[in-house]
Write a protein that holds these residues in place. Sequence first.
Motif, PDB file in Angstrom:
ATOM      1  N   HIS A   1       0.817  -1.355  -0.167  1.00 19.26           N
ATOM      2  CA  HIS A   1      -0.013  -0.057   0.112  1.00 19.26           C
ATOM      3  C   HIS A   1       0.831   1.288  -0.069  1.00 19.26           C
ATOM      4  CE1 HIS A   1      -3.335  -2.791   0.594  1.00 19.26           C
ATOM      5  NE2 HIS A   1      -3.936  -1.904   0.257  1.00 19.26           N
ATOM      6  N   HIS A   2       1.876   1.251   0.469  1.00 16.04           N
ATOM      7  CA  HIS A   2       2.876   2.288   0.381  1.00 16.04           C
ATOM      8  C   HIS A   2       3.469   2.525  -1.117  1.00 16.04           C
ATOM      9  CE1 HIS A   2       4.902   1.806   4.710  1.00 16.04           C
ATOM     10  NE2 HIS A   2       3.410   2.116   5.001  1.00 16.04           N
ATOM     11  N   LEU A   3       3.543   1.435  -1.810  1.00 14.95           N
ATOM     12  CA  LEU A   3       3.983   1.370  -3.171  1.00 14.95           C
ATOM     13  C   LEU A   3       2.784   1.786  -3.931  1.00 14.95           C
ATOM     14  CD1 LEU A   3       5.700   0.841  -5.375  1.00 14.95           C
ATOM     15  CD2 LEU A   3       4.734  -1.675  -5.434  1.00 14.95           C
ATOM     16  N   LEU A   4       1.571   1.517  -3.756  1.00 10.40           N
ATOM     17  CA  LEU A   4       0.241   2.015  -4.429  1.00 10.40           C
ATOM     18  C   LEU A   4       0.233   3.447  -4.281  1.00 10.40           C
ATOM     19  CD1 LEU A   4      -2.026  -0.921  -3.660  1.00 10.40           C
ATOM     20  CD2 LEU A   4      -1.006  -0.561  -5.691  1.00 10.40           C
ATOM     21  N   ILE A   5       0.361   4.007  -2.891  1.00 10.93           N
ATOM     22  CA  ILE A   5       0.240   5.295  -2.730  1.00 10.93           C
ATOM     23  C   ILE A   5       1.250   5.992  -3.669  1.00 10.93           C
ATOM     24  CG2 ILE A   5       0.587   7.166  -0.957  1.00 10.93           C
ATOM     25  CD1 ILE A   5      -0.307   5.234   0.962  1.00 10.93           C
ATOM     26  N   MET A   6       2.725   5.566  -3.635  1.00  4.48           N
ATOM     27  CA  MET A   6       3.765   6.327  -4.335  1.00  4.48           C
ATOM     28  C   MET A   6       3.313   6.132  -5.995  1.00  4.48           C
ATOM     29  SD  MET A   6       5.293   7.544  -2.295  1.00  4.48           S
ATOM     30  CE  MET A   6       5.215   7.103  -0.459  1.00  4.48           C
ATOM     31  N   GLU A   7       2.619   5.291  -6.363  1.00  4.13           N
ATOM     32  CA  GLU A   7       2.207   5.248  -7.738  1.00  4.13           C
ATOM     33  C   GLU A   7       1.040   6.154  -8.137  1.00  4.13           C
ATOM     34  OE1 GLU A   7       3.347   0.245  -8.708  1.00  4.13           O
ATOM     35  OE2 GLU A   7       1.231   0.999  -8.319  1.00  4.13           O
ATOM     36  N   SER A   8       0.374   6.196  -7.160  1.00  6.74           N
ATOM     37  CA  SER A   8      -0.681   7.309  -7.324  1.00  6.74           C
ATOM     38  C   SER A   8      -0.280   8.583  -7.318  1.00  6.74           C
ATOM     39  CB  SER A   8      -1.821   7.015  -6.234  1.00  6.74           C
ATOM     40  OG  SER A   8      -1.368   7.702  -5.027  1.00  6.74           O
ATOM     41  N   LEU A   9       0.831   8.933  -6.796  1.00  3.36           N
ATOM     42  CA  LEU A   9       1.515  10.234  -6.798  1.00  3.36           C
ATOM     43  C   LEU A   9       2.398  10.434  -8.052  1.00  3.36           C
ATOM     44  CD1 LEU A   9       2.276  10.430  -2.923  1.00  3.36           C
ATOM     45  CD2 LEU A   9       0.403  11.792  -4.115  1.00  3.36           C
ATOM     46  N   GLY A  10       2.516   9.400  -8.913  1.00  2.00           N
ATOM     47  CA  GLY A  10       3.445   9.602  -9.998  1.00  2.00           C
ATOM     48  C   GLY A  10       4.675   9.154  -9.857  1.00  2.00           C
ATOM     49  N   GLY A  11       5.158   8.243  -8.659  1.00  2.00           N
ATOM     50  CA  GLY A  11       6.504   7.628  -8.708  1.00  2.00           C
ATOM     51  C   GLY A  11       6.819   6.941  -9.814  1.00  2.00           C
ATOM     52  N   ASN A  12       6.003   6.132 -10.602  1.00  2.00           N
ATOM     53  CA  ASN A  12       6.410   5.017 -11.203  1.00  2.00           C
ATOM     54  C   ASN A  12       6.288   5.599 -12.714  1.00  2.00           C
ATOM     55  OD1 ASN A  12       3.637   5.244 -11.163  1.00  2.00           O
ATOM     56  ND2 ASN A  12       3.585   3.033 -11.627  1.00  2.00           N
ATOM     57  N   ARG A  13       6.165   7.052 -12.908  1.00  2.00           N
ATOM     58  CA  ARG A  13       5.568   7.563 -14.337  1.00  2.00           C
ATOM     59  C   ARG A  13       6.755   6.980 -15.550  1.00  2.00           C
ATOM     60  NH1 ARG A  13       5.341  13.744 -13.754  1.00  2.00           N
ATOM     61  NH2 ARG A  13       3.770  12.797 -12.267  1.00  2.00           N
ATOM     62  N   TYR A  14       7.996   6.866 -14.850  1.00  2.00           N
ATOM     63  CA  TYR A  14       9.093   6.767 -16.085  1.00  2.00           C
ATOM     64  C   TYR A  14       9.441   5.293 -16.355  1.00  2.00           C
ATOM     65  CZ  TYR A  14       9.333  11.878 -15.983  1.00  2.00           C
ATOM     66  OH  TYR A  14       8.936  13.146 -16.080  1.00  2.00           O
ATOM     67  N   TRP A  15       9.540   4.969 -17.313  1.00  2.00           N
ATOM     68  CA  TRP A  15       9.871   3.664 -17.569  1.00  2.00           C
ATOM     69  C   TRP A  15      11.250   3.028 -17.143  1.00  2.00           C
ATOM     70  CZ3 TRP A  15      14.253   1.315 -19.993  1.00  2.00           C
ATOM     71  CH2 TRP A  15      14.232  -0.163 -20.382  1.00  2.00           C
ATOM     72  N   GLY A  16      12.199   4.089 -17.053  1.00  2.00           N
ATOM     73  CA  GLY A  16      13.344   3.862 -16.533  1.00  2.00           C
ATOM     74  C   GLY A  16      13.580   3.544 -14.955  1.00  2.00           C
ATOM     75  N   ASP A  17      12.584   4.290 -14.296  1.00  2.00           N
ATOM     76  CA  ASP A  17      12.454   3.833 -12.756  1.00  2.00           C
ATOM     77  C   ASP A  17      11.874   2.882 -12.499  1.00  2.00           C
ATOM     78  OD1 ASP A  17      13.694   6.538 -12.148  1.00  2.00           O
ATOM     79  OD2 ASP A  17      11.473   7.689 -12.210  1.00  2.00           O
ATOM     80  N   ARG A  18      10.806   2.493 -13.357  1.00  2.00           N
ATOM     81  CA  ARG A  18      10.328   1.151 -13.050  1.00  2.00           C
ATOM     82  C   ARG A  18      11.148   0.078 -13.345  1.00  2.00           C
ATOM     83  NH1 ARG A  18       6.275   3.673 -16.240  1.00  2.00           N
ATOM     84  NH2 ARG A  18       6.735   2.472 -18.082  1.00  2.00           N
ATOM     85  N   PHE A  19      11.797   0.144 -14.499  1.00  2.00           N
ATOM     86  CA  PHE A  19      12.848  -0.933 -14.875  1.00  2.00           C
ATOM     87  C   PHE A  19      14.002  -1.129 -13.600  1.00  2.00           C
ATOM     88  CE2 PHE A  19      16.838  -2.298 -16.461  1.00  2.00           C
ATOM     89  CZ  PHE A  19      16.762  -3.434 -17.527  1.00  2.00           C
ATOM     90  N   VAL A  20      14.563   0.096 -13.146  1.00  2.00           N
ATOM     91  CA  VAL A  20      15.687   0.011 -12.142  1.00  2.00           C
ATOM     92  C   VAL A  20      15.006  -0.921 -10.601  1.00  2.00           C
ATOM     93  CG1 VAL A  20      16.914   1.123 -10.676  1.00  2.00           C
ATOM     94  CG2 VAL A  20      16.957   1.686 -13.104  1.00  2.00           C
ATOM     95  N   ALA A  21      13.740  -0.276 -10.430  1.00  2.00           N
ATOM     96  CA  ALA A  21      13.223  -0.834  -9.280  1.00  2.00           C
ATOM     97  C   ALA A  21      13.002  -2.368  -9.179  1.00  2.00           C
ATOM     98  CB  ALA A  21      12.063  -0.025  -8.896  1.00  2.00           C
ATOM     99  N   GLN A  22      12.363  -2.750 -10.426  1.00  2.00           N
ATOM    100  CA  GLN A  22      11.887  -4.189 -10.525  1.00  2.00           C
ATOM    101  C   GLN A  22      12.948  -4.936 -10.520  1.00  2.00           C
ATOM    102  OE1 GLN A  22       9.596  -3.763 -13.792  1.00  2.00           O
ATOM    103  NE2 GLN A  22       7.844  -2.567 -12.579  1.00  2.00           N
ATOM    104  N   HIS A  23      14.143  -4.579 -11.447  1.00  2.00           N
ATOM    105  CA  HIS A  23      15.348  -5.516 -11.266  1.00  2.00           C
ATOM    106  C   HIS A  23      16.171  -5.518 -10.190  1.00  2.00           C
ATOM    107  CE1 HIS A  23      14.252  -5.396 -15.795  1.00  2.00           C
ATOM    108  NE2 HIS A  23      14.911  -6.335 -15.908  1.00  2.00           N
ATOM    109  N   VAL A  24      16.244  -4.246  -9.649  1.00  2.00           N
ATOM    110  CA  VAL A  24      17.109  -4.486  -8.169  1.00  2.00           C
ATOM    111  C   VAL A  24      16.294  -5.260  -7.413  1.00  2.00           C
ATOM    112  CG1 VAL A  24      17.609  -3.054  -6.251  1.00  2.00           C
ATOM    113  CG2 VAL A  24      18.132  -2.155  -8.446  1.00  2.00           C
ATOM    114  N   ALA A  25      14.852  -5.361  -7.281  1.00  2.00           N
ATOM    115  CA  ALA A  25      14.051  -6.288  -6.339  1.00  2.00           C
ATOM    116  C   ALA A  25      14.250  -7.541  -6.426  1.00  2.00           C
ATOM    117  CB  ALA A  25      12.529  -5.634  -6.538  1.00  2.00           C
ATOM    118  N   ILE A  26      14.227  -8.001  -7.826  1.00  2.28           N
ATOM    119  CA  ILE A  26      14.392  -9.430  -8.296  1.00  2.28           C
ATOM    120  C   ILE A  26      15.867  -9.824  -7.586  1.00  2.28           C
ATOM    121  CG2 ILE A  26      14.998 -11.002 -10.043  1.00  2.28           C
ATOM    122  CD1 ILE A  26      12.872  -9.294 -11.699  1.00  2.28           C
TER     123      ILE A  26
END
Length: 236
Positions: free
Chosen positions: A73-98
């Motif tokens: 839910h913290h993540l969903l809140i940040m997404e609702s605020l536009g934190g995942n707007r850019y592809w590069g940010d999503r790419f980095v976050a998801q691959h670091v998480a894996i």
Amino acid sequence: MKILIRAIVSFFVFIVDVAYGKRSYARFYLLETIARVPYFSFLSVLHLYETIGFWRKADWLKVHFAETWNELHHLLIMESLGGNRYWGDRFVAQHVAIAYYWVVVPIYMLSPQYAYYLMELIENHAYHTYDDYLKTHEEELKAQPAPQIAIDYYRDGDLYMFEEVQTQPSGEFRRPNVDNLYDIFLNIRDDECEHVKTMEMLQKPEARQTFKSPHSILESRHSALALKPANLDEMV
């Protein structure tokens, strides 16, 4: 070993601070994407142990799942605020998480205490990050409405999972305000504090025998209180 863990966390924090600078929502999105991962690792290992008959800890599973739900839910809140707007940010976050998932799994299997210590440092950094942000942007945040996803999680929805991350409640569970965005970031900050306390408790040598989920603790207290009148009657 703890010195090495502190050094790794400090290096990671430095890289994130340099890379994201003043892009706060993107940085929070990255942190919240990664913050969920160790709880996934803990749950995977605990389910494995249960499957092979090593040991079963229902309360540990329940609390760690509640922590993943909280971080989601913290993540969903940040997404609702536009934190995942850019592809590069999503790419980095998801691959670091894996990658992070497969780092934490063997650490947790070899030494749960060190895995919990690692997470304590991460959550403590998150607490101070949000605390600094609140102090710097208080007026700005108070002027903005709270996202609906946050209102549902903290006030209007099923609060059981939210209660499960509130370590050792003293009689009542926390019921925070959700009037504006400042309240939401304050709630997220306080959630991170709860995670830190849980990680500290789970590092104690006696944790395997004594650790209970918040609801289990309250149920035990209620049961004890319910028995007192009966015991008094028996004494009379």
